[in-house]
Design a protein around this motif. Structure first.
Motif, PDB file in Angstrom:
ATOM      1  N   PRO A 148      47.308  97.804  66.607  1.00 56.24           N
ATOM      2  CA  PRO A 148      47.374  96.564  67.462  1.00 56.24           C
ATOM      3  C   PRO A 148      47.469  95.118  66.577  1.00 56.24           C
ATOM      4  CG  PRO A 148      45.773  98.036  68.524  1.00 56.24           C
ATOM      5  CD  PRO A 148      46.051  98.526  67.116  1.00 56.24           C
TER       6      PRO A 148
ATOM      7  N   TYR B  98      40.466 101.145  62.066  1.00 58.71           N
ATOM      8  CA  TYR B  98      40.888 101.515  63.165  1.00 58.71           C
ATOM      9  C   TYR B  98      41.285 102.975  63.461  1.00 58.71           C
ATOM     10  CZ  TYR B  98      44.361 101.665  66.820  1.00 58.71           C
ATOM     11  OH  TYR B  98      44.909 101.848  68.079  1.00 58.71           O
TER      12      TYR B  98
ATOM     13  N   LYS C  61      41.052  97.396  57.329  1.00 58.26           N
ATOM     14  CA  LYS C  61      41.137  97.215  58.838  1.00 58.26           C
ATOM     15  C   LYS C  61      41.736  98.416  59.470  1.00 58.26           C
ATOM     16  CE  LYS C  61      40.087  92.253  59.713  1.00 58.26           C
ATOM     17  NZ  LYS C  61      40.546  91.034  60.096  1.00 58.26           N
TER      18      LYS C  61
ATOM     19  N   GLU D 270      38.427  97.517  68.656  1.00 51.03           N
ATOM     20  CA  GLU D 270      38.964  96.134  68.072  1.00 51.03           C
ATOM     21  C   GLU D 270      37.832  95.321  67.631  1.00 51.03           C
ATOM     22  OE1 GLU D 270      41.239  92.222  69.723  1.00 51.03           O
ATOM     23  OE2 GLU D 270      41.944  94.137  70.734  1.00 51.03           O
ATOM     24  N   ASP D 271      36.470  95.524  68.250  1.00 53.33           N
ATOM     25  CA  ASP D 271      35.374  94.566  67.979  1.00 53.33           C
ATOM     26  C   ASP D 271      34.901  95.225  66.567  1.00 53.33           C
ATOM     27  OD1 ASP D 271      35.638  93.048  70.158  1.00 53.33           O
ATOM     28  OD2 ASP D 271      34.149  93.868  71.377  1.00 53.33           O
TER      29      ASP D 271
ATOM     30  N   LYS E 167      37.062  94.317  63.541  1.00 51.24           N
ATOM     31  CA  LYS E 167      37.235  93.080  63.123  1.00 51.24           C
ATOM     32  C   LYS E 167      35.805  92.491  62.419  1.00 51.24           C
ATOM     33  CE  LYS E 167      40.222  90.857  66.466  1.00 51.24           C
ATOM     34  NZ  LYS E 167      40.519  90.090  67.802  1.00 51.24           N
TER      35      LYS E 167
ATOM     36  N   GLU F 232      39.205 100.685  73.935  1.00 44.36           N
ATOM     37  CA  GLU F 232      40.000  99.729  73.002  1.00 44.36           C
ATOM     38  C   GLU F 232      39.397  98.581  72.533  1.00 44.36           C
ATOM     39  OE1 GLU F 232      42.771 100.561  71.507  1.00 44.36           O
ATOM     40  OE2 GLU F 232      42.839 102.533  71.975  1.00 44.36           O
ATOM     41  N   SER F 233      38.699  97.962  73.330  1.00 43.82           N
ATOM     42  CA  SER F 233      37.871  96.811  73.001  1.00 43.82           C
ATOM     43  C   SER F 233      36.697  96.943  72.241  1.00 43.82           C
ATOM     44  CB  SER F 233      37.173  95.996  74.510  1.00 43.82           C
ATOM     45  OG  SER F 233      36.560  94.897  74.121  1.00 43.82           O
TER      46      SER F 233
ATOM     47  N   THR G 227      46.681  92.473  67.375  1.00 41.73           N
ATOM     48  CA  THR G 227      45.549  91.517  67.264  1.00 41.73           C
ATOM     49  C   THR G 227      44.465  91.954  66.557  1.00 41.73           C
ATOM     50  OG1 THR G 227      44.656  93.289  69.027  1.00 41.73           O
ATOM     51  CG2 THR G 227      45.856  91.542  69.893  1.00 41.73           C
ATOM     52  N   ILE G 228      44.262  93.025  65.890  1.00 37.62           N
ATOM     53  CA  ILE G 228      43.334  93.368  64.981  1.00 37.62           C
ATOM     54  C   ILE G 228      43.489  92.720  63.406  1.00 37.62           C
ATOM     55  CG2 ILE G 228      42.444  95.303  63.387  1.00 37.62           C
ATOM     56  CD1 ILE G 228      42.527  97.102  66.011  1.00 37.62           C
TER      57      ILE G 228
END
Length: 437
Positions: free
Chosen positions: A35, A55, A51, A408-409, A412, A404-405, A37-38
């Protein structure tokens, strides 16, 4: 030009761990989409790659829960990404901590892909890596460290390499783990005044003993295992007697000692059942009840580990055409020694189950309490890792897809490294812990 003006070229001793010839070619596949957003616009090439690796590993774990074929894809992609970073010019040859971590992620991902070709690649690469590590040990320590890998290598990686290249279970594997035990005991003797060092080393020594136990059980060397377990149980009894009435000193280790005592009493009881020695089996169970000061086996931590294994692992490998035994689909009643006997009579207590019992004990301890992994960094857990572990235990996906949330956290958060995710990778694949399958 004066000789003093000639630039001095120095080569890091760790450069040998980054040579292309150490790697074999894994199956090629497209990198799963990461994603956007990552990835931050401020991330350099190295940060982006790391990263992506985090992931891929986190996604592999979540796909493992659902028994999704995507898990294999993510693991193979993670192995390729780790290789890419190791061969990148962005990685400093002097950054040995990152090099070790990337190799651990590389080999772990290959093993957990469940792809026979990848597992074989992991074994071959571990042999190549071992040879370079032995040479590195001599460069860094000279004759001061005659046994083992470099002192700064994480124990998690050292054990993984040993398990892969010695083809556990084997006499060689047991011998090398015994060598690790001797090194640890020597360190404890030299640093006896350091409570933190003694505490952590004691736990590690306990966990290594389960490696040896699994090896002996897998080889059906039950008499040697019982000698091994009796020595541990007898030493703990002596320790308990010495401490009686005196709660000073290392009282914080008492719970760890009791847990080890309980685990070995149960393990020895079950091995005795396999041997057909029912009276000896019952005596170990009575010791288990006595140390925990209870009258029934229900909900003892050791029993809970056994139940989880029974509900996760088939008692016999490749038994579809033989007994068609699957993992239990409901929680078995284990309140007394007679219940253990009934499980044995139902072909539920086998060497395979007991090896996985040892493996799950190790993983539980390595992911318990305040530390992410005592074999690696001893880094304290943060709230996000706890949240990650909690999300893994959910059977349903809540509104908004929290998995998924959480992934992602985790990706990051710079305080969480890719190796911090590996312990959960192993917990999803306990059949691979000791390299026996």
């Amino acid at each position: 030009m004066d000789s003093d003006d000639v630039p001095q070229i120095t080569i890091s001793p760790y450069s040998a761990l980054l040579e292309r010839r150490l790697f074999l070619s894994a199956p090629q596949m497209a990198l799963p989409e990461v994603p956007q957003t990552i990835i931050s616009q401020d991330d350099g090439p190295s940060a982006r790659d790391l990263k992506c690796l985090k992931y891929l590993l986190a996604s592999a774990v979540f796909n493992n829960i659902d028994n999704s074929d995507n898990s294999k894809t993510y693991y193979i992609a993670a192995a390729s990404m780790a290789k890419r970073i190791l061969l990148s010019t962005n990685l400093s040859p002097d950054d040995y901590a990152s090099i070790y971590q990337l190799w651990e992620s590389r080999l772990t991902s290959l093993v957990l892909s469940n792809e026979p070709q990848c597992v074989n690649i992991a074994k071959q690469e571990s042999k190549k890596l071992s040879n370079h590590l032995f040479k590195l040990t001599h460069v860094l320590h000279g004759e001061n460290r005659k046994i083992g890998f470099p002192a700064n290598i994480p124990l998690s990686l050292e054990l993984l390499i040993i398990r892969l290249r010695t083809n556990s279970p084997s006499t060689l594997s047991s011998s090398e783990i015994f060598s690790l035990l001797w090194i640890l005991r020597e360190n404890v003797a030299k640093n006896i005044d350091s409570k933190a060092m003694v505490d952590s080393s004691t736990v590690i020594i306990y966990l290594l003993s389960f490696n040896i136990s699994a090896n002996l059980i897998a080889k059906r060397d039950y008499p040697t295992f019982l000698t091994h377990s009796d020595s541990i149980i007898d030493n703990l009894k002596l320790k308990f007697e010495t401490k009686k009435g005196n709660e000073s000193g290392y009282a914080s280790l008492k719970l760890v000692d009791q847990k080890l005592f309980s685990d070995y009493c149960l393990l020895a009881s079950l091995v005795s059942l396999i041997q057909g020695n029912f009276s000896k089996s019952k005596s170990y169970t009575e010791e288990l009840l006595a140390i925990n000061k209870v009258e029934t086996l229900s909900n003892l931590p050791s029993i809970n580990v056994l139940v989880k294994v029974l509900m996760t692992i088939a008692p016999i490998l490749d038994n579809d055409d033989l007994l068609n035994l699957k993992p239990l689909d409901k929680i078995p009643k284990i309140e007394s020694w007679e219940d253990l006997v009934n499980l044995y009579k139902d072909t539920r207590i086998t060497g395979r189950i007991l090896c996985h019992f040892c493996g799950l004990i190790e993983l539980n301890v390595r992911n318990d309490g305040d530390f992410i992994d005592i074999f690696r960094s001893g880094k304290r857990k943060n709230d996000l890792i706890v949240k990650f572990d909690t999300a893994l235990g959910k059977d349903t996906v809540d509104e908004g897809d929290p998995k998924e949330s959480v992934i992602e956290d985790v990706v990051k958060d710079d305080s969480i490294e890719h190796v911090d995710i590996l312990i959960n990778c192993w917990k999803m694949n306990i059949d691979k812990v000791y390299g026996m399958e």
